[in-house]
Design a protein around this motif. Sequence first.
Motif: not given
Length: 155
Positions: A134-136, A129-130, A85-93, A11-16
Amino acid sequence: MDISEISDRLELEQLMARYVEAIDTKNWDLLDTVFTEDAHLDYESSGGPAGKGDYPAIKEWLRENLAIFPMTQHMVGKSLVDIDGDIANCRTIFHNPMGVPVNESGIYDPAGEQLHIFVVGGWYNDTCVRTDEGWRIKKKKEDHAYTEGAFPPFE
C-alpha cells in the motif's frame, strides 16, 4: 475523479491517520506500516536532529524524545494531495496539544500527577509512494508554524 483515484486518496488519508495514531499511542512499530525502510524524515524545524533523517535513526529519536510526553493528541486536517501515478505529494496541517507531567509547583517532574499542556502546530509535507503493501511515506518534512504556551520549567 475515477474510483482508483478516490481509493488512493482514502488510502493516503488512512496512512496519515496511522502515522498520528503511532505517535500519539507511542506504538513505534506501527510506524513500520507508515514509512518505507529507506524513508528520509526531517523534523529539524521542531528540534529534530539535523542531517540524521534516515528512518531507523528518526524512529529511535522519536521513541527517546517523546517518552517524556504521556499525552499527545494530533489533530490533522484533510491533506492536499497531488497524485502522479505511484507517487503522491501530500500537505497536511496539524494541531498538536502535548502534555508533560508537573508537580504542584508547575515544575517538570516525571512523577508529577498533573499535566502541563502546550500546543504546537504546522504542516506535514510528505512524498508517498505506492508499494506492494500500500501507500507509504518515503519523505517527510515537518514545517513547524507555531507553539502556544511553553514547556514547563525544570528544577
